[in-house]
Design an enzyme around this catalytic site. Structure first.
Site, short mmCIF file in Angstrom:
data_model
loop_
_atom_site.label_atom_id
_atom_site.label_comp_id
_atom_site.label_asym_id
_atom_site.label_seq_id
_atom_site.Cartn_x
_atom_site.Cartn_y
_atom_site.Cartn_z
N TYR A 1 35.04 20.10 -60.29
CA TYR A 1 34.12 19.84 -61.39
C TYR A 1 33.54 18.43 -61.40
O TYR A 1 32.67 18.13 -62.22
CB TYR A 1 34.81 20.12 -62.73
CG TYR A 1 35.26 21.55 -62.86
CD1 TYR A 1 34.35 22.56 -63.10
CD2 TYR A 1 36.60 21.89 -62.70
CE1 TYR A 1 34.75 23.88 -63.20
CE2 TYR A 1 37.02 23.21 -62.80
CZ TYR A 1 36.08 24.20 -63.04
OH TYR A 1 36.49 25.51 -63.13
N HIS B 1 26.77 27.13 -64.82
CA HIS B 1 28.13 26.97 -64.28
C HIS B 1 28.12 25.81 -63.31
O HIS B 1 27.24 25.73 -62.44
CB HIS B 1 28.61 28.25 -63.60
CG HIS B 1 28.73 29.39 -64.55
ND1 HIS B 1 29.77 29.50 -65.43
CD2 HIS B 1 27.90 30.43 -64.79
CE1 HIS B 1 29.60 30.59 -66.17
NE2 HIS B 1 28.46 31.16 -65.81
#
Length: 150
Positions: free
Chosen positions: A23, A100
């Site tokens: 991430y 996303h």
């Protein structure tokens, strides 16, 4: 003033520290700040909410009717489980963009199905946190109809 609602689902409050190899190190606060600055360059605003609770997100979607012109949402794990989130988005009739950070299709098979994608105006995956900027810009220009101020 035109407004975009930026929603983030479960565990996204941990951005910057949670699995940075997936991430990155950008925090949710960083994402929200950049989104607000981008919207301001169009004469618009971004309202932000992150919640680990499905009902809180649903309530905020309901409140967006008549206040926001579009929704940008990273539903997190609710992507793969929440018919209720889908129903809320469809129920208010606002166009939405699904975001996303990672390429969910290159991850575990349970992450491949989204309850939102088939109804989203756009789906942005795998661009890291830059995907939020793409989503906000697309929402402002193509869903709200604004042009960036020079």
């Amino acid at each position: 003033m035109p407004s975009i609602l930026l929603l983030n689902g479960p565990n996204l409050n941990l951005l910057g520290t949670r699995e940075p190899h997936l991430y990155g190190t950008t925090t949710l606060n960083d994402v929200e700040t950049v989104a607000k600055e981008l919207a301001a360059s169009y004469g618009a605003e971004v309202e932000c909410l992150q919640s680990n609770h499905e009902g809180v997100l649903i309530d905020r979607i309901h409140e967006a009717r008549g206040k926001s012109q579009a929704v940008v949402i990273n539903p997190g794990a609710f992507t793969h489980t929440s018919v209720a989130l889908r129903d809320a988005l469809l129920g208010v009739g606002l166009p939405f963009i699904e975001v996303h950070i990672t390429n969910v299709h290159a991850r575990e098979s349970f992450r491949h199905h989204s309850y939102l994608s088939d109804k989203a105006a756009a789906v942005i995956i795998g661009l890291g946190t830059f995907g939020y900027q793409v989503a906000v810009k697309h929402a402002l220009e193509n869903l709200v109809g604004l042009e960036e101020r020079k």
